[in-house]
Scaffold this motif. Structure first.
Motif, PDB file in Angstrom:
ATOM      1  N   VAL A 109      -3.756   7.202  -3.429  1.00  0.00           N
ATOM      2  CA  VAL A 109      -3.626   5.824  -2.784  1.00  0.00           C
ATOM      3  C   VAL A 109      -3.411   4.734  -3.785  1.00  0.00           C
ATOM      4  CG1 VAL A 109      -4.905   4.218  -0.936  1.00  0.00           C
ATOM      5  CG2 VAL A 109      -5.235   6.763  -0.887  1.00  0.00           C
ATOM      6  N   TRP A 110      -2.533   3.881  -3.547  1.00  0.00           N
ATOM      7  CA  TRP A 110      -2.032   2.853  -4.234  1.00  0.00           C
ATOM      8  C   TRP A 110      -2.361   1.423  -3.589  1.00  0.00           C
ATOM      9  CZ3 TRP A 110      -0.163   3.208  -9.507  1.00  0.00           C
ATOM     10  CH2 TRP A 110       0.031   4.611 -10.121  1.00  0.00           C
ATOM     11  N   ILE A 117       0.917  -1.280   0.193  1.00  0.00           N
ATOM     12  CA  ILE A 117       0.039  -0.131   0.015  1.00  0.00           C
ATOM     13  C   ILE A 117       0.779   1.175   0.083  1.00  0.00           C
ATOM     14  CG2 ILE A 117      -1.666   1.186   1.429  1.00  0.00           C
ATOM     15  CD1 ILE A 117      -2.512  -1.416   2.718  1.00  0.00           C
ATOM     16  N   ALA A 118       0.359   2.234  -0.699  1.00  0.00           N
ATOM     17  CA  ALA A 118       1.533   3.561  -0.691  1.00  0.00           C
ATOM     18  C   ALA A 118       0.261   4.595  -0.623  1.00  0.00           C
ATOM     19  CB  ALA A 118       2.148   3.544  -2.111  1.00  0.00           C
ATOM     20  N   ILE A 119       0.469   5.460   0.244  1.00  0.00           N
ATOM     21  CA  ILE A 119      -0.271   6.561   0.586  1.00  0.00           C
ATOM     22  C   ILE A 119       0.654   7.747   0.265  1.00  0.00           C
ATOM     23  CG2 ILE A 119      -1.453   7.946   2.306  1.00  0.00           C
ATOM     24  CD1 ILE A 119      -1.909   5.377   3.840  1.00  0.00           C
ATOM     25  N   SER A 163      -3.026 -15.572   7.789  1.00  0.00           N
ATOM     26  CA  SER A 163      -3.804 -15.320   6.594  1.00  0.00           C
ATOM     27  C   SER A 163      -2.689 -14.579   5.424  1.00  0.00           C
ATOM     28  CB  SER A 163      -4.819 -14.436   6.978  1.00  0.00           C
ATOM     29  OG  SER A 163      -4.507 -13.021   7.152  1.00  0.00           O
ATOM     30  N   LYS A 164      -1.620 -14.090   5.763  1.00  0.00           N
ATOM     31  CA  LYS A 164      -0.771 -13.433   4.860  1.00  0.00           C
ATOM     32  C   LYS A 164      -1.374 -12.155   4.187  1.00  0.00           C
ATOM     33  CE  LYS A 164       1.562 -17.685   3.424  1.00  0.00           C
ATOM     34  NZ  LYS A 164       2.804 -17.540   4.675  1.00  0.00           N
ATOM     35  N   THR A 165      -2.153 -11.471   4.890  1.00  0.00           N
ATOM     36  CA  THR A 165      -2.698 -10.348   4.415  1.00  0.00           C
ATOM     37  C   THR A 165      -1.695  -8.980   4.796  1.00  0.00           C
ATOM     38  OG1 THR A 165      -4.336 -10.052   6.148  1.00  0.00           O
ATOM     39  CG2 THR A 165      -5.112 -10.845   4.300  1.00  0.00           C
ATOM     40  N   THR A 166      -2.041  -7.930   4.148  1.00  0.00           N
ATOM     41  CA  THR A 166      -1.429  -6.524   4.357  1.00  0.00           C
ATOM     42  C   THR A 166      -2.473  -5.978   5.578  1.00  0.00           C
ATOM     43  OG1 THR A 166      -0.401  -6.713   2.081  1.00  0.00           O
ATOM     44  CG2 THR A 166      -0.451  -4.542   3.702  1.00  0.00           C
ATOM     45  N   THR A 167      -2.167  -5.697   6.713  1.00  0.00           N
ATOM     46  CA  THR A 167      -2.895  -5.239   7.500  1.00  0.00           C
ATOM     47  C   THR A 167      -2.566  -3.670   7.969  1.00  0.00           C
ATOM     48  OG1 THR A 167      -3.173  -7.366   8.656  1.00  0.00           O
ATOM     49  CG2 THR A 167      -3.979  -5.445   9.962  1.00  0.00           C
ATOM     50  N   ILE A 168      -3.790  -2.865   7.979  1.00  0.00           N
ATOM     51  CA  ILE A 168      -3.542  -1.635   8.777  1.00  0.00           C
ATOM     52  C   ILE A 168      -4.430  -1.663   9.959  1.00  0.00           C
ATOM     53  CG2 ILE A 168      -3.615   0.825   8.590  1.00  0.00           C
ATOM     54  CD1 ILE A 168      -3.523   0.556   5.382  1.00  0.00           C
ATOM     55  N   TYR A 169      -3.948  -1.641  11.093  1.00  0.00           N
ATOM     56  CA  TYR A 169      -4.546  -1.510  12.221  1.00  0.00           C
ATOM     57  C   TYR A 169      -4.475  -0.115  13.174  1.00  0.00           C
ATOM     58  CZ  TYR A 169      -5.691  -3.872  16.829  1.00  0.00           C
ATOM     59  OH  TYR A 169      -6.273  -4.166  18.073  1.00  0.00           O
ATOM     60  N   ILE A 193       3.501   0.942   2.954  1.00  0.00           N
ATOM     61  CA  ILE A 193       3.202  -0.427   3.498  1.00  0.00           C
ATOM     62  C   ILE A 193       3.666  -1.538   2.875  1.00  0.00           C
ATOM     63  CG2 ILE A 193       1.586  -1.818   4.861  1.00  0.00           C
ATOM     64  CD1 ILE A 193       0.172   0.827   5.402  1.00  0.00           C
ATOM     65  N   ALA A 194       4.492  -2.424   3.291  1.00  0.00           N
ATOM     66  CA  ALA A 194       4.902  -3.471   2.565  1.00  0.00           C
ATOM     67  C   ALA A 194       3.805  -4.700   2.491  1.00  0.00           C
ATOM     68  CB  ALA A 194       6.363  -4.212   2.970  1.00  0.00           C
ATOM     69  N   ASP A 195       3.957  -5.664   1.487  1.00  0.00           N
ATOM     70  CA  ASP A 195       3.154  -6.704   1.289  1.00  0.00           C
ATOM     71  C   ASP A 195       3.281  -7.363   2.515  1.00  0.00           C
ATOM     72  OD1 ASP A 195       1.269  -8.475   0.009  1.00  0.00           O
ATOM     73  OD2 ASP A 195       3.153  -9.707  -0.383  1.00  0.00           O
ATOM     74  N   GLN A 196       1.866  -7.901   3.189  1.00  0.00           N
ATOM     75  CA  GLN A 196       1.837  -8.697   4.242  1.00  0.00           C
ATOM     76  C   GLN A 196       2.401  -7.998   5.499  1.00  0.00           C
ATOM     77  OE1 GLN A 196       3.139 -12.827   3.898  1.00  0.00           O
ATOM     78  NE2 GLN A 196       2.656 -12.842   1.753  1.00  0.00           N
ATOM     79  N   GLU A 197       2.651  -6.871   5.588  1.00  0.00           N
ATOM     80  CA  GLU A 197       3.293  -6.267   6.964  1.00  0.00           C
ATOM     81  C   GLU A 197       1.967  -5.718   7.655  1.00  0.00           C
ATOM     82  OE1 GLU A 197       6.200  -2.710   7.863  1.00  0.00           O
ATOM     83  OE2 GLU A 197       5.095  -2.508   6.053  1.00  0.00           O
TER      84      GLU A 197
END
Ligand SMILES: Nc1ncnc2c1ncn2[C@@H]1O[C@H](COP(=O)(O)OP(=O)(O)O)[C@@H](O)[C@H]1O
Ligand SMILES: [Mg+2]
Lengths: 281, 346
Positions: free
Chosen positions: B60-61, B4-6, B183-189, B26-30
Motif C-alpha cells: 500500500v502506497w 494512493i496505490a494498492i 477540503s481537497k483530500t483524497t477520499t475512499i468511501y 487512486i489519484a490525488d484529491q480523487e
C-alpha cells in the motif's frame, strides 16, 4: 397471577434469607456494640480505642491496604490488557491466573509461610546456592518489615486475580472501534490505554477496587499465618477481643469499625469513579 | 499530494480469502467509492489502507510512501467509522479535538480548528454535549468533523451513511460531497448503496467476492460494465441478459432478432441491454407482458422473453396490459455483449 408482583415474589426467598441470616445478626452485633449490661453506652468504643495496640492495628491495616491495593490494581490492569489482547488461549490464561483464587486465605498464608520459614524453600534455596551458611529467620518477632513484606506478597499473589477477572470482563465490553479510532487519530498504545481504555473501564474499575479494598480491610488469616501477633491488624484484634479477651461487646464495636471504614471507602470510590449518565457507552 | 496505490493486496483469514490480488490506483484529491454487496471485502480493503489490518500480501502506497508496515497514525489518514466511534466519555469538542491533541497542537490552534470544522458540519451548538446526548445524524456529523479537523491527506469512510434514515441520508450525502470537495483530500468511501456511489464518486471500484471487477467513472460503470456482474449489480432495475447464438451472417440471434455483434469463437454469448434502452415498436425482441408497475415518470414493465425475465422502462403514456405481446427494440449503441465463460464484456 399479577405479572407485576412476580419479580418481587421471586426475590422473596433471597430477601428473607438475607433478613434472617444477615440483617438480624447484624442488628444484634450493632446492639451489642453500643450496650453494656443492657445499658446504652459508648464505652465499648472507648475501650477499643484506648487499647495500646489500637493505633498500630489501624495503621497496619491501612498501610497494608494502601500498599497492596495499588500494586494489585496496576498488576491486574497489566495482566488484563495482556489477556484481552490474546487471540487464542485467552481462557487458558485466565484459568491459570485464577488458580490462587481457589485457595483459601489461610492456605495461602501457610504456603507463603512454607516459603519464608526458617526451614522453608527460600532458606533451602539460599543455603544450597551457598549464599548463606545458616538459615535466616525472616519472620522473627523483631522483623516487622519482613513480615509486612511477606504479608503484602501473599496478599498480592492471592487476590490480584479477582481484580483481573473483573477487568478482563470490563475490557471485553469496550467496543473495539474506540481503540481503533484513537489509533487512527494518532494515539499510540500508552495514550490509547490512558485516554480511552481507562476512562471507559471506570465501571469495572469501581467494582474491582471496592471489592478489593473491602477484602483488604478484612485481612486476617494470611497475617495470622505469617506474623502471628507480631503484625496486629483490625480483624485480628476483633478476633482477640472476642475469643482471647472474651469481650463480645468490644469485639462488636471493633467489627462495626471495620464495617464503617469499608462503607466509607466504598462511598468514596463510588463517587470518584462515577460515570455521568450522559457519558456512558 | 496524496495519491494512493494498492498493489497486489491479498488478505486471508485462516483458510478464507477475503481479498484476492487487488490492484487500485487512486489519484490525488480523487473521490473513490468502493461499491459491492455485503461481505465482498470492502471493509477489509479499507482497513488495510488504514493500517487496522495487515495485508497477507501486497503493498500500500500513500503519497509516494510505502505505508503497509506503518501504524495507522503514521499514514496521514483520518477515518469515519460505520458506527461513528464517537468517544462516549468525551464531549463533542474533545472528540473533534482528539486528533489535534495527539499532535500536541497549541490550545489556541485546537480551538480554532474545532470551531471551524464544527461550523462546517453545523454542530457548533453541540460542542459541550456527550455522544449519548446526540441523535444518529449528529453523531455522524461529529465523526466527520473529527476526521476533517486533523486536515488529513486521505479520508477513509466505511458506510458512513448506512445507519441514518433515508431522508437524512440524502441530506448528508449532498453535504459530504460539498465538504469533501472543498477540503481537497483524497477520499475512499465504502458503500453497498449504488445510488450513493453514483452520486458521490469520481470513480467507482465495483467489488465482487474479494476482487475489483471494474474501476471507472459512474457513467462508464453504468453504461459499459466490464463484466456481467457489474451490469447485474448496478442499475435499478438491473441490466437484462439474454442468450445469443451465432447467426449465419456473422451476427447474433437474440430472441427472434438478428443483431450485429462482436467477433467471437464461441457459438453462444450473452446479449445485455438496460431496461431504459429499449423502445416498444413494430420490430424487436418478442416479449409477453407479465407485470406492469406505473412509477410516475415512467412505467416499469416486466415481460417474458424466451422464457426469461426481461424488464423494460417505457414511457408512462404507453398503453400496455398484462398479456400483451410487445416488440421491444434495443437501441443499437446501447447493446452490450458478454462472454458467458469469463463473464467479461466482449
Ligand atoms: N477478522 C475476520 N476474521 C475472519 N473473517 C473475516 C474477518 N473480517 C472479515 N472477514 C470476512 O471477510 C469477508 C469480507 O468482509 P468485509 O470486508 O467486512 O466485507 P464488506 O465490508 O464488503 O461487507 C466476509 O466474508 C467476512 O466474513
Ligand atoms: Mg463492511
Amino acid at each position: 397471577m399479577n405479572g407485576k408482583a412476580l419479580p418481587y415474589l421471586l426475590l422473596m426467598p433471597a430477601t428473607l434469607f438475607l433478613c434472617v441470616f444477615f440483617l438480624y445478626p447484624f442488628a444484634l452485633v450493632a446492639f451489642e456494640a453500643v450496650t453494656r449490661d443492657g445499658a446504652f453506652t459508648l464505652d465499648n468504643f472507648r475501650t477499643m480505642a484506648g487499647s495500646w495496640k489500637f493505633p498500630v492495628t489501624v495503621s497496619n491495616t491501612l498501610l497494608l491496604a494502601a500498599i497492596v491495593v495499588p500494586i494489585q490494581l496496576a498488576m491486574a490492569l497489566l495482566m488484563a490488557s495482556v489477556v484481552s489482547r490474546l487471540e487464542t488461549g485467552r481462557s487458558v490464561a485466565l484459568y491459570i491466573f485464577a488458580i490462587p483464587l481457589g485457595i483459601s486465605d489461610l492456605a495461602a498464608g501457610l504456603i507463603w509461610l512454607a516459603i519464608f520459614d526458617q526451614s522453608g524453600f527460600l532458606n533451602t534455596l539460599l543455603s544450597t546456592l551457598g549464599i548463606v551458611d545458616r538459615p535466616i529467620m525472616f519472620l522473627g518477632y523483631q522483623d516487622k518489615l519482613t513480615i509486612f513484606v511477606a504479608v503484602a506478597l501473599a496478599e498480592i499473589w492471592r487476590a490480584t486475580a479477582i481484580m483481573m477477572v473483573i477487568l478482563v470482563a470490563g475490557m471485553g465490553l469496550i467496543p473495539k472501534e474506540y481503540c481503533e479510532a484513537a489509533e487512527v487519530f494518532g494515539a499510540g498504545p500508552w495514550k490509547r490505554f490512558i485516554r480511552i481504555t481507562l476512562p471507559l473501564l471506570r465501571p469495572s474499575l469501581q467494582t474491582a477496587i471496592i471489592l478489593r479494598v473491602i477484602l483488604a480491610f478484612e485481612v486476617f488469616a494470611v497475617v495470622a499465618a505469617l506474623g502471628g501477633t507480631n503484625l496486629p491488624v483490625l480483624m485480628g484484634e476483633t478476633y482477640n477481643w472476642q475469643f482471647t479477651l472474651q469481650d463480645r461487646n468490644v469485639a462488636a464495636a471493633s467489627a462495626l469499625l471495620i464495617l464503617a471504614i469499608s462503607i466509607g471507602f466504598t462511598l468514596f470510590f463510588l463517587r470518584v469513579l462515577r460515570v455521568p449518565k450522559e457519558a456512558r457507552i | 499530494m496524496a495519491e494512493i496505490a494498492i498493489k497486489g493486496v491479498a488478505k486471508r483469514f485462516g483458510g478464507f480469502t477475503a481479498l484476492h490480488q487487488v490492484d487500485l490506483a487512486i489519484a490525488d484529491q480523487e473521490f473513490m467509492v468502493l461499491l459491492g454487496a455485503s461481505g465482498c471485502g470492502k471493509t477489509t480493503l479499507l482497513r488495510i489502507v488504514a493500517g487496522l489490518e495487515t495485508p497477507s500480501q501486497g503493498e500500500v502506497w500513500i503519497g509516494g510512501r510505502r505505508v503497509d508496515h506503518l501504524p495507522p497514525r503514521e499514514r496521514g489518514i483520518a477515518m469515519v467509522f460505520q458506527n461513528y466511534a464517537v468517544f462516549p466519555h468525551l464531549t463533542v469538542f474533545e472528540n473533534i479535538a482528539f486528533g489535534l491533541r495527539m499532535k500536541k497542537l497549541p490550545q489556541q490552534e485546537v480551538e480554532r480548528r474545532v470551531n471551524r470544522t464544527a461550523e462546517l458540519m453545523h454542530i457548533e451548538q453541540l460542542l459541550k454535549r456527550y455522544s449519548g446526548q446526540l441523535s444518529g445524524g449528529q453523531r455522524q456529523r461529529v465523526a466527520v468533523a473529527r476526521a476533517l479537523a486533523v486536515e488529513p491527506d486521505v479520508i477513509l469512510m466505511d458506510e458512513p451513511l448506512s445507519n441514518l434514515d433515508a431522508l437524512l441520508r440524502l441530506e448528508m450525502r449532498a453535504e459530504l460531497k460539498g465538504v469533501l470537495a472543498a477540503s481537497k483530500t483524497t477520499t475512499i468511501y465504502v458503500t453497498h448503496d449504488q445510488v450513493e456511489a453514483m452520486s458521490l464518486a469520481d470513480r467507482i471500484a465495483v467489488m465482487h467476492q474479494g476482487r475489483i471487477v471494474q474501476a471507472a467513472s459512474p457513467v462508464e460503470v453504468y453504461r459499459d460494465p466490464a463484466a456481467r456482474f457489474v451490469g447485474s449489480f448496478i442499475g435499478n432495475p438491473p441490466m437484462n441478459f439474454l442468450p445469443a447464438s451465432k447467426a449465419a451472417n456473422g451476427g447474433w440471434s437474440v430472441a427472434g432478432l438478428t443483431l450485429p455483434g462482436p467477433r467471437s469463437e464461441r457459438q453462444n454469448i450473452e446479449f445485455a441491454i438496460r431496461p431504459e434502452d429499449v423502445d416498444a415498436g413494430d420490430d424487436g425482441l418478442q416479449a409477453t407482458v407479465r407485470v406492469i408497475e406505473p412509477l410516475g415518470p415512467h412505467t416499469l414493465v416486466t415481460c417474458d422473453v424466451e422464457g426469461g425475465l426481461f424488464r423494460a422502462v417505457l414511457d408512462s403514456g404507453a398503453t400496455v396490459a398484462v398479456g400483451d405481446r410487445l416488440r421491444l427494440a434495443p437501441k443499437p449503441d446501447r447493446i452490450r455483449w458478454f462472454d458467458p465463460e469469463t463473464t467479461n464484456a466482449l
